[in-house]
Design a protein around this motif. Structure first.
Motif, PDB file in Angstrom:
ATOM      1  N   MET A 179       0.848  -1.178   0.000  1.00  0.00           N
ATOM      2  CA  MET A 179       0.000   0.000   0.000  1.00  0.00           C
ATOM      3  C   MET A 179       0.893   1.240   0.000  1.00  0.00           C
ATOM      4  N   SER A 180       0.546   2.211  -0.832  1.00  0.00           N
ATOM      5  CA  SER A 180       1.336   3.434  -0.907  1.00  0.00           C
ATOM      6  C   SER A 180       1.189   4.249   0.378  1.00  0.00           C
ATOM      7  N   LYS A 181       2.149   5.128   0.609  1.00  0.00           N
ATOM      8  CA  LYS A 181       2.121   5.974   1.800  1.00  0.00           C
ATOM      9  C   LYS A 181       0.870   6.859   1.803  1.00  0.00           C
ATOM     10  N   GLN A 182       0.521   7.436   0.642  1.00  0.00           N
ATOM     11  CA  GLN A 182      -0.655   8.306   0.553  1.00  0.00           C
ATOM     12  C   GLN A 182      -1.935   7.515   0.821  1.00  0.00           C
ATOM     13  N   ARG A 183      -2.029   6.325   0.271  1.00  0.00           N
ATOM     14  CA  ARG A 183      -3.219   5.499   0.498  1.00  0.00           C
ATOM     15  C   ARG A 183      -3.329   5.110   1.972  1.00  0.00           C
ATOM     16  N   ALA A 184      -2.210   4.808   2.602  1.00  0.00           N
ATOM     17  CA  ALA A 184      -2.211   4.471   4.036  1.00  0.00           C
ATOM     18  C   ALA A 184      -2.684   5.668   4.865  1.00  0.00           C
ATOM     19  N   LYS A 185      -2.236   6.878   4.501  1.00  0.00           N
ATOM     20  CA  LYS A 185      -2.696   8.084   5.197  1.00  0.00           C
ATOM     21  C   LYS A 185      -4.202   8.259   5.039  1.00  0.00           C
ATOM     22  N   GLY A 186      -4.702   8.028   3.825  1.00  0.00           N
ATOM     23  CA  GLY A 186      -6.135   8.150   3.569  1.00  0.00           C
ATOM     24  C   GLY A 186      -6.934   7.121   4.348  1.00  0.00           C
ATOM     25  N   THR A 187      -6.459   5.892   4.356  1.00  0.00           N
ATOM     26  CA  THR A 187      -7.141   4.830   5.095  1.00  0.00           C
ATOM     27  C   THR A 187      -7.192   5.156   6.588  1.00  0.00           C
ATOM     28  N   ALA A 188      -6.092   5.636   7.134  1.00  0.00           N
ATOM     29  CA  ALA A 188      -6.053   5.983   8.563  1.00  0.00           C
ATOM     30  C   ALA A 188      -7.031   7.111   8.868  1.00  0.00           C
ATOM     31  N   ALA A 189      -7.106   8.106   8.005  1.00  0.00           N
ATOM     32  CA  ALA A 189      -8.035   9.220   8.227  1.00  0.00           C
ATOM     33  C   ALA A 189      -9.481   8.747   8.127  1.00  0.00           C
ATOM     34  N   GLU A 190      -9.785   7.939   7.134  1.00  0.00           N
ATOM     35  CA  GLU A 190     -11.149   7.413   6.982  1.00  0.00           C
ATOM     36  C   GLU A 190     -11.544   6.581   8.201  1.00  0.00           C
ATOM     37  N   THR A 191     -10.636   5.748   8.667  1.00  0.00           N
ATOM     38  CA  THR A 191     -10.905   4.917   9.843  1.00  0.00           C
ATOM     39  C   THR A 191     -11.158   5.776  11.070  1.00  0.00           C
ATOM     40  N   ALA A 192     -10.398   6.842  11.230  1.00  0.00           N
ATOM     41  CA  ALA A 192     -10.588   7.751  12.363  1.00  0.00           C
ATOM     42  C   ALA A 192     -11.942   8.440  12.290  1.00  0.00           C
ATOM     43  N   VAL A 193     -12.355   8.844  11.095  1.00  0.00           N
ATOM     44  CA  VAL A 193     -13.654   9.508  10.941  1.00  0.00           C
ATOM     45  C   VAL A 193     -14.789   8.524  11.208  1.00  0.00           C
ATOM     46  N   VAL A 194     -14.667   7.302  10.712  1.00  0.00           N
ATOM     47  CA  VAL A 194     -15.689   6.287  10.992  1.00  0.00           C
ATOM     48  C   VAL A 194     -15.815   6.068  12.501  1.00  0.00           C
ATOM     49  N   ARG A 195     -14.707   5.926  13.178  1.00  0.00           N
ATOM     50  CA  ARG A 195     -14.724   5.730  14.630  1.00  0.00           C
ATOM     51  C   ARG A 195     -15.421   6.907  15.313  1.00  0.00           C
ATOM     52  N   TYR A 196     -15.086   8.124  14.892  1.00  0.00           N
ATOM     53  CA  TYR A 196     -15.679   9.327  15.465  1.00  0.00           C
ATOM     54  C   TYR A 196     -17.197   9.344  15.221  1.00  0.00           C
ATOM     55  N   LEU A 197     -17.615   9.044  14.004  1.00  0.00           N
ATOM     56  CA  LEU A 197     -19.053   9.022  13.703  1.00  0.00           C
ATOM     57  C   LEU A 197     -19.786   7.997  14.549  1.00  0.00           C
ATOM     58  N   ARG A 198     -19.214   6.812  14.668  1.00  0.00           N
ATOM     59  CA  ARG A 198     -19.853   5.768  15.490  1.00  0.00           C
ATOM     60  C   ARG A 198     -19.960   6.195  16.945  1.00  0.00           C
ATOM     61  N   GLU A 199     -18.918   6.827  17.453  1.00  0.00           N
ATOM     62  CA  GLU A 199     -18.936   7.301  18.848  1.00  0.00           C
ATOM     63  C   GLU A 199     -19.958   8.408  19.068  1.00  0.00           C
ATOM     64  N   HIS A 200     -20.405   9.024  17.980  1.00  0.00           N
ATOM     65  CA  HIS A 200     -21.345  10.137  18.085  1.00  0.00           C
ATOM     66  C   HIS A 200     -22.706   9.802  17.480  1.00  0.00           C
ATOM     67  N   GLY A 201     -23.075   8.537  17.529  1.00  0.00           N
ATOM     68  CA  GLY A 201     -24.433   8.131  17.211  1.00  0.00           C
ATOM     69  C   GLY A 201     -24.697   7.586  15.827  1.00  0.00           C
ATOM     70  N   PHE A 202     -23.699   7.530  14.971  1.00  0.00           N
ATOM     71  CA  PHE A 202     -23.888   7.000  13.620  1.00  0.00           C
ATOM     72  C   PHE A 202     -23.316   5.588  13.570  1.00  0.00           C
ATOM     73  N   ARG A 203     -24.011   4.670  14.202  1.00  0.00           N
ATOM     74  CA  ARG A 203     -23.464   3.329  14.446  1.00  0.00           C
ATOM     75  C   ARG A 203     -23.267   2.491  13.186  1.00  0.00           C
ATOM     76  N   TYR A 204     -23.876   2.880  12.076  1.00  0.00           N
ATOM     77  CA  TYR A 204     -23.724   2.109  10.839  1.00  0.00           C
ATOM     78  C   TYR A 204     -22.643   2.668   9.915  1.00  0.00           C
ATOM     79  N   ALA A 205     -21.964   3.713  10.344  1.00  0.00           N
ATOM     80  CA  ALA A 205     -20.908   4.299   9.518  1.00  0.00           C
ATOM     81  C   ALA A 205     -19.804   3.277   9.286  1.00  0.00           C
ATOM     82  N   GLU A 206     -19.327   3.217   8.035  1.00  0.00           N
ATOM     83  CA  GLU A 206     -18.225   2.336   7.695  1.00  0.00           C
ATOM     84  C   GLU A 206     -17.555   2.828   6.423  1.00  0.00           C
ATOM     85  N   ARG A 207     -16.319   2.415   6.240  1.00  0.00           N
ATOM     86  CA  ARG A 207     -15.591   2.782   5.027  1.00  0.00           C
ATOM     87  C   ARG A 207     -16.236   2.086   3.839  1.00  0.00           C
ATOM     88  N   ARG A 208     -16.339   2.812   2.763  1.00  0.00           N
ATOM     89  CA  ARG A 208     -16.947   2.283   1.545  1.00  0.00           C
ATOM     90  C   ARG A 208     -15.862   1.692   0.651  1.00  0.00           C
TER      91      ARG A 208
END
Length: 111
Positions: free
Chosen positions: A1-30
């Protein structure tokens, strides 16, 4: 995996976690959809979420991408989450959307 793709994946995962913690329990990476991209995060009906983790902001480019993804997903609402440099908490990152999208959402909520 490229460095840029890894950065994007980490950011998406962090946002999904944040959304789930704030009531959006079905949020997931597409899964990637190629030319018919519908955003990075799913699980919030009618909403497109695009996540960016870049050193430089490209608001015009990102909003153009968001508007196409909203069309692809047949969504009425969408926003870009852009990682803020030096901040690891997604709640401190930027949420950007076209004003027309925000106005329509406010109108829906007030009627």
């Amino acid at each position: 995996m490229s460095k840029q793709r890894a950065k994007g994946t980490a950011a998406e995962t962090a946002v999904v976690r944040y959304l789930r913690e704030h009531g959006f329990r079905y949020a997931e990476r597409r899964a990637l959809h190629g030319t018919n991209d519908m955003g990075d995060i799913t699980g919030i009906p009618g909403v497109v979420v695009e996540v960016k983790n870049h050193a430089k902001l490209d608001l015009a480019g990102w909003l153009a991408e968001l508007e196409q993804e909203m069309l692809n997903a047949d969504a009425d609402f969408g926003f870009v989450v852009a990682k803020k440099r030096g901040k690891t908490d997604p709640g401190e990152w930027y949420a950007v959307l076209p004003l027309k999208v925000l106005i329509e959402e406010i109108r829906k909520e007030r009627t």
